[in-house]
Design an enzyme around this catalytic site. Sequence first.
Site, PDB file in Angstrom:
ATOM      1  N   LYS A  16       0.834  -1.220   0.000  1.00 53.47           N
ATOM      2  CA  LYS A  16       0.000   0.000   0.000  1.00 53.47           C
ATOM      3  C   LYS A  16       0.858   1.255   0.000  1.00 53.47           C
ATOM      4  O   LYS A  16       0.523   2.230  -0.661  1.00 53.47           O
ATOM      5  CB  LYS A  16      -0.923   0.022   1.230  1.00 53.47           C
ATOM      6  CG  LYS A  16      -1.973  -1.057   1.230  1.00 53.47           C
ATOM      7  CD  LYS A  16      -2.871  -0.956   2.436  1.00 53.47           C
ATOM      8  CE  LYS A  16      -2.172  -1.209   3.745  1.00 53.47           C
ATOM      9  NZ  LYS A  16      -1.639  -2.577   3.911  1.00 53.47           N
ATOM     10  N   GLY A  40       3.725  -0.507   8.875  1.00 53.51           N
ATOM     11  CA  GLY A  40       5.013  -0.087   8.334  1.00 53.51           C
ATOM     12  C   GLY A  40       4.871   0.065   6.838  1.00 53.51           C
ATOM     13  O   GLY A  40       4.654  -0.911   6.132  1.00 53.51           O
ATOM     14  N   HIS A  41       4.908   1.290   6.374  1.00 50.50           N
ATOM     15  CA  HIS A  41       4.784   1.534   4.936  1.00 50.50           C
ATOM     16  C   HIS A  41       6.151   1.881   4.358  1.00 50.50           C
ATOM     17  O   HIS A  41       6.758   2.871   4.741  1.00 50.50           O
ATOM     18  CB  HIS A  41       3.795   2.674   4.662  1.00 50.50           C
ATOM     19  CG  HIS A  41       2.381   2.276   4.891  1.00 50.50           C
ATOM     20  ND1 HIS A  41       1.343   3.168   4.953  1.00 50.50           N
ATOM     21  CD2 HIS A  41       1.819   1.059   5.052  1.00 50.50           C
ATOM     22  CE1 HIS A  41       0.209   2.514   5.149  1.00 50.50           C
ATOM     23  NE2 HIS A  41       0.482   1.241   5.220  1.00 50.50           N
ATOM     24  N   GLN A 224      -2.791  -1.928   7.510  1.00 51.69           N
ATOM     25  CA  GLN A 224      -3.107  -3.356   7.636  1.00 51.69           C
ATOM     26  C   GLN A 224      -3.986  -3.809   6.446  1.00 51.69           C
ATOM     27  O   GLN A 224      -3.932  -3.182   5.405  1.00 51.69           O
ATOM     28  CB  GLN A 224      -3.763  -3.667   8.986  1.00 51.69           C
ATOM     29  CG  GLN A 224      -2.797  -3.584  10.161  1.00 51.69           C
ATOM     30  CD  GLN A 224      -2.622  -2.183  10.727  1.00 51.69           C
ATOM     31  OE1 GLN A 224      -3.562  -1.424  10.794  1.00 51.69           O
ATOM     32  NE2 GLN A 224      -1.415  -1.847  11.129  1.00 51.69           N
TER      33      GLN A 224
HETATM   34  P1  IMP Z   1      -1.349  -5.868  16.382  1.00 51.32           P
HETATM   35  O1  IMP Z   1      -1.950  -4.972  15.382  1.00 51.32           O
HETATM   36  O2  IMP Z   1       0.057  -5.495  16.766  1.00 51.32           O
HETATM   37  O3  IMP Z   1      -2.221  -6.085  17.575  1.00 51.32           O
HETATM   38  O4  IMP Z   1      -1.193  -7.323  15.702  1.00 51.32           O
HETATM   39  C1  IMP Z   1      -2.325  -8.131  15.382  1.00 51.32           C
HETATM   40  C2  IMP Z   1      -2.094  -8.908  14.105  1.00 51.32           C
HETATM   41  O5  IMP Z   1      -2.064  -8.009  13.009  1.00 51.32           O
HETATM   42  C3  IMP Z   1      -0.764  -9.680  14.061  1.00 51.32           C
HETATM   43  O6  IMP Z   1      -0.963 -10.857  13.314  1.00 51.32           O
HETATM   44  C4  IMP Z   1       0.139  -8.742  13.292  1.00 51.32           C
HETATM   45  O7  IMP Z   1       1.196  -9.425  12.651  1.00 51.32           O
HETATM   46  C5  IMP Z   1      -0.839  -8.158  12.298  1.00 51.32           C
HETATM   47  N1  IMP Z   1      -0.444  -6.831  11.828  1.00 51.32           N
HETATM   48  C6  IMP Z   1      -0.525  -5.663  12.483  1.00 51.32           C
HETATM   49  N2  IMP Z   1      -0.066  -4.650  11.724  1.00 51.32           N
HETATM   50  C7  IMP Z   1       0.290  -5.186  10.553  1.00 51.32           C
HETATM   51  C8  IMP Z   1       0.803  -4.637   9.329  1.00 51.32           C
HETATM   52  O8  IMP Z   1       1.017  -3.431   9.171  1.00 51.32           O
HETATM   53  N3  IMP Z   1       1.029  -5.537   8.337  1.00 51.32           N
HETATM   54  C9  IMP Z   1       0.776  -6.854   8.470  1.00 51.32           C
HETATM   55  N4  IMP Z   1       0.292  -7.409   9.569  1.00 51.32           N
HETATM   56  C10 IMP Z   1       0.047  -6.582  10.613  1.00 51.32           C
END
Ligand code: IMP
Length: 423
Positions: A16, A40-41, A224
Site C-alpha cells: 500500500k 510499516g509503509h 493493515q
Molecule cells: P497488532 O496490530 O500489533 O495487535 O497485531 C495483530 C495482528 O495483526 C498480528 O498478526 C500482526 O502481525 C498483524 N499486523 C498488524 N499490523 C500489521 C501490518 O502493518 N502488516 C501486516 N500485519 C500486521
Amino acid sequence: MANVILVGAQWGDEGKGKIIDVLTEQSEIVVRTAGGNNAGHTVYIGRDKYVLHLIPSGILRPGKVCVIGNGVVLDPVALVGEIDGLEKLGVKVTPDNLRVSETAHVVFPWHRELDGQREVRKGTNKIGTTKRGIGPTYGDKAARVGLRVIDLINPTRFPAKLKERLEENNEVLRALGAQPLDHDEILAAYTRAADRLRPYVANTVVHLHEATRRGANILFEGAQGTFLDIDHGTYPYVTSSSTTAGGACTGSGVPPNRMDKVVGVLKAYTTRVGEGPLPTENAGVSDLLHGMGREFGATTGRARRCGWFDSVATRHAAMVNGIDELALTNVDGLDTVKTIRVCVAYRVDGRTVQHIPNDWEVLARCEPVYQEFPGWEVSTETVTRWEDLPVNCRHYLLSLAQLTGARLTIVSVGPAREQTMFL
Ligand code: IMP
C-alpha cells in the site's frame, strides 16, 4: 481524482505504501484513519528507502498535507521519533504539512506491556501481535477509559489523568506477575513528546470538511488489511481497528457520501505475518520469495508467511470494502514461476465453499481448490507499459481482477515509483 479510500484487500503488507505514494501525486491531503505504529509503509524514492509507521507517506511529497485522524492510536514518543528521523533525511515535517487529531487515542507503556503479557498467556494460541500496544489501547478506547491527544497536550489535566490510569494498570500488571511501571519516567517522556507535538494538534474533522467543501482531493490511506479488520477479519487473529473502507469514514469524520472511490491493493500472491489461518500458505512460495530477499516485515522484520493468490478471500474483500479498482503489486515476485496457482474455492468437511468462513477453526481446515496459470518466466521489473508485459502475465493479472470482481487499474512490478503501470 476526488476522495479516494485505499484499502489492503488481503492480510496487510500488500504494498500500500508505494501505491499511496503514487496516488498522492493527485491528492492535496492524505489521511491515516486507523491503526498505529504496528503499520510499516515502505517507500523508495530514488535510492532512498523510507519506512513510515504513523505519518502518512504523503509527507514525502512537498506541498501535501498529511493528517493523522481520530481513528488512529498514537504513540507520541514514537511519533516524535518518526518526525526526527524524517527531518534527518531532509524531509520537512511542520504543522503546515502534518496535523494530528485531538481525539486520537494515546498509546502508553502499559498498553505495550499488557500486549506482551497477554500474548505470553495465550501461549500457542498467541496472535503474533507487533507488541506495539495496539489491542490494549483500542480496548481502553472502547471501555471509555483511554486518554486522547487532547488530554496529552493539556498540561493541567494530563498529570492527574496519567496518575489515575497508571495506578490501575500497575495493579493489573502486578496481578499478571509483571513489573509495575515508573510514574516519573512516563510523565517526563510524555510531557516532552506533548510539548513537541502540541503545534501539530488540530480539530482534523473540521479541517477535512473545510477541505472537501473547497473541492480538495483527499486520499484516505488504509493500514493493515481486510482480513486483519476487527469485524471482518479472521477474528481473533486480527488487529484491533477497522481496516476496511468503513473505517476511513469513522476514523476521519468524513461521511460515506463524500467518498468517491475505493481502491483495493493486492499482491499477486498472498502473505501474512503473525498467527492465524492462511489457506493458500505454501512452503515453496515462501522459500522462493524469502530467497529473493523479499517478504520480511517492515515493522518487526519477521519473515512473512507466503502462499498463492486466494480469490475467495479477495472476492470477500471486494464485497466488504466496495472495491471499485484494483492495484496489483509485487507482480515481479512471480517472474520465475513456471506454473502459478490461484485458489478459486475451498473444500471443507466434504463441501465446496465459495465464501470465507467466519469461524477461524473452519477456515484453518479449508483446502484450496486451485486453478493453474502458465507463468511468464521473464523479468517484468523494467516493464513500464501494460502492453509490454508478457501475454501470460497480462492474462494472469486480468484473471485475478475478474475473480476478485473489480477493475484492474494499477500494476506494480517493483518498489520504485517508475515501476508502476496505469491501465
Ligand atoms: P497488532 O496490530 O500489533 O495487535 O497485531 C495483530 C495482528 O495483526 C498480528 O498478526 C500482526 O502481525 C498483524 N499486523 C498488524 N499490523 C500489521 C501490518 O502493518 N502488516 C501486516 N500485519 C500486521
